[in-house]
Design an enzyme around this catalytic site. Structure first.
Site, PDB file in Angstrom:
ATOM      1  N   CYS A   1      17.282  33.104  18.976  1.00 35.39           N
ATOM      2  CA  CYS A   1      17.991  32.168  19.861  1.00 35.39           C
ATOM      3  C   CYS A   1      17.282  30.817  19.845  1.00 35.39           C
ATOM      4  CB  CYS A   1      18.067  32.728  21.281  1.00 35.39           C
ATOM      5  SG  CYS A   1      19.080  31.710  22.373  1.00 35.39           S
TER       6      CYS A   1
ATOM      7  N   THR B   1      33.289  38.858  43.186  1.00 31.27           N
ATOM      8  CA  THR B   1      34.729  39.000  42.954  1.00 31.27           C
ATOM      9  C   THR B   1      35.481  37.894  43.670  1.00 31.27           C
ATOM     10  OG1 THR B   1      36.650  40.468  43.110  1.00 31.27           O
ATOM     11  CG2 THR B   1      35.058  40.574  44.923  1.00 31.27           C
ATOM     12  N   TYR B   2      36.603  37.509  43.063  1.00 28.93           N
ATOM     13  CA  TYR B   2      37.505  36.548  43.694  1.00 28.93           C
ATOM     14  C   TYR B   2      38.857  37.224  43.968  1.00 28.93           C
ATOM     15  CZ  TYR B   2      33.915  33.548  41.703  1.00 28.93           C
ATOM     16  OH  TYR B   2      32.699  32.989  41.371  1.00 28.93           O
TER      17      TYR B   2
ATOM     18  N   THR C   1      40.922  38.490  41.928  1.00 34.09           N
ATOM     19  CA  THR C   1      41.977  38.051  41.003  1.00 34.09           C
ATOM     20  C   THR C   1      41.789  38.723  39.649  1.00 34.09           C
ATOM     21  OG1 THR C   1      40.669  36.169  40.227  1.00 34.09           O
ATOM     22  CG2 THR C   1      42.173  35.767  42.073  1.00 34.09           C
TER      23      THR C   1
ATOM     24  N   THR D   1      38.876  44.622  42.012  1.00 33.43           N
ATOM     25  CA  THR D   1      38.352  44.733  40.635  1.00 33.43           C
ATOM     26  C   THR D   1      37.090  45.594  40.542  1.00 33.43           C
ATOM     27  OG1 THR D   1      37.028  42.718  40.894  1.00 33.43           O
ATOM     28  CG2 THR D   1      39.276  42.454  40.035  1.00 33.43           C
TER      29      THR D   1
ATOM     30  N   GLU E   1      36.698  34.037  34.102  1.00 35.25           N
ATOM     31  CA  GLU E   1      36.590  35.502  34.134  1.00 35.25           C
ATOM     32  C   GLU E   1      35.792  36.018  32.939  1.00 35.25           C
ATOM     33  OE1 GLU E   1      40.598  36.860  36.506  1.00 35.25           O
ATOM     34  OE2 GLU E   1      40.896  35.872  34.571  1.00 35.25           O
TER      35      GLU E   1
END
Length: 474
Positions: free
Chosen positions: A117, A368-369, A371, A380, A445
């Site tokens: 990296c 979480t939202y 959605t 979710t 997301e």
């Protein structure tokens, strides 16, 4: 220096380039468009457009790092997580602790280099020199003190095959006469190694672009009228916005199909519960199948000299285990868990860090939202748990109360390939892999998925390391 990491760099107007060239002045400008090669720049928050809480986060990041780096600009999709991440990283690198500052950055270089990296290696080379590190150490691990060289084996095993770590490895580090580590120093080093192995996963998983002041992050070629030149096209940096394929009817369906599966699994849970024997069988099957999830078809690239000199045994990696079908022993969380064992051990030997890590794990796991793509008011938790437990399953870690049959229902093959690549061989992650899973979901997301991947990976590595240290102590 015009490439100082603490100075914001702005390219001059196009009309000035010919004049500046005539004067012999070379002006750096960014290669590519935006902080990520995978995420269209227009979907990332532009600095200057943030609200007050976000501005405070940016200010904290700039104060801590002396820069607003691209990792921060992508993580800011999730401010609650970013705040916890920055606080933890600041504590590990700059606050009072067992290891001197230059050792901390050098360990970051060693860890990031295991996954080639260069993004993180370059940042920490600058930071290492800034805090007074000896430039000779950067010529190769063999030029660093023996104490750091001895850490190479632990770095290698943790990054690629943490299940092989034993109390003998720990004993070797703690009992090497004048080059020995104290327990507190070793805990600090282990947390740094796991932090940067995981951050390398995030860097590759989200296609983070090099910083403008680092190698590969700038060019001195004047821009063309369309604002990118032919070398950008060759590097895959052509205007990503224009290259987005419009969603198909099929991908729209994928969201509904996934939601329907979640609903059916919940109904099955409510109706019947599998026996312990069946649960164990499903775990072993998923663990075995995870071995055969293929990586990218791209040709393997040998580590470049610039990065590979910071670690030894460049051929050692996860690939050997998967190719030879070697067995990963099962690590039962009921016998050794972060909550009941690892957390207290870290906090005892490196005060406050256990608390910071625990907070970061919880935020990533519970974030979480409500959605999913265009749908609102969705629970979710089942999907988030499947992702987290699949990653731990790849490392042989089993939760007795989880039905591993859910994983195959919720995670399709392209998603599994992406997860395994980002977690196990992040340097092989491609834009095609990133684009191929969850096509209809928002970019935020997909970044959220990466937060789950890096925290689950970090916790898995920590569990193996801390269990080995506990066994040594007892």
């Amino acid at each position: 220096s015009i490439l100082s990491p603490s100075l914001p760099l702005v390219s001059p107007p196009l009309t000035l380039f010919p004049l500046l060239c005539e004067l012999g002045i070379r002006i750096p400008r960014p290669v590519g468009h935006g902080p990520s090669r995978f995420i269209p720049e227009k979907e990332i928050l532009q600095v200057g457009n943030e609200d007050a809480p976000m501005h405070a986060l940016f200010a904290d990041s700039f104060a801590a790092l002396g820069r607003l780096d691209n990792v921060t600009l992508v993580m800011v999709f999730h401010p609650q997580y970013l705040e916890s991440f920055l606080k933890t990283q600041h504590y590990l690198l700059q606050m009072d602790g067992p290891l001197p500052l230059h050792y901390r950055h050098y360990i970051g270089i060693m860890a990031a280099a295991r996954h080639q990296c260069s993004y993180l290696v370059n940042l920490h080379v600058n930071d290492f020199l800034h805090v007074g590190g000896d430039p000779k150490w950067l010529n190769g691990l063999q030029n660093a003190p023996q104490k750091l060289q001895n850490l190479g084996e632990l770095n290698k095993i943790l990054a690629h095959r943490p299940w092989l770590l034993t109390k003998e490895h720990i004993e070797q580090l703690l009992k090497t006469e004048e080059h020995s580590w104290s327990l507190a120093e070793l805990i600090h080093a282990v947390v740094l190694l796991t932090h940067y192995h995981s951050l390398a996963s995030f860097t590759f998983g989200c296609g983070i672009s090099p910083e403008i002041h680092c190698d590969g992050g700038h060019t001195f070629r004047p821009p063309s009228v369309s604002n990118y030149c032919i070398c950008d096209i060759a590097n895959g940096n052509h205007g990503a916005d224009e290259m987005q394929v419009s969603p198909t009817g099929k991908s729209v369906c994928e969201v509904e199909v996934l939601m329907e599966k979640m609903k059916q699994l919940q109904e099955c849970r409510d109706e019947e519960e599998a026996s312990q024997e069946e649960m164990a069988t499903r775990f072993e099957r998923e663990k075995r199948e995870s071995m055969f999830v293929c990586f990218s078809e791209e040709e393997e690239l040998a580590p470049t000299r610039d990065v590979s000199r910071h670690f030894e045994d460049t051929s050692y990696g996860y690939k050997d285990f998967s190719r030879h079908g070697m067995h990963v022993p099962t690590f039962r969380v009921q016998d050794y868990s972060w909550e009941d064992h690892g957390y207290s051990l870290v906090n005892r030997l490196y005060p406050d860090v256990g608390q910071l890590l625990d907070e970061k794990f919880h935020i990533a796991y519970n974030l979480t939202y409500h959605t999913m793509a265009m749908h609102k008011d969705v629970d979710t938790s089942m999907l988030r748990r499947a992702i987290w437990n699949y990653i731990h399953c790849m490392f042989g870690i089993r939760y007795d109360d989880y039905d591993y049959g859910e994983i195959n229902q919720l995670l399709d093959r392209s998603f599994k390939v992406y997860i395994k690549t980002v977690v196990c061989t992040p340097e092989k992650t491609t834009k095609r892999m990133y684009d191929s899973f969850w096509r209809q979901f928002k970019q935020s997301e997909k970044v959220h998925v990466n937060l789950l991947l890096i925290e689950a990976r970090m916790q898995a590595e920590l569990l193996y390391a801390l269990r080995a240290i506990t066994r040594y102590m007892t």
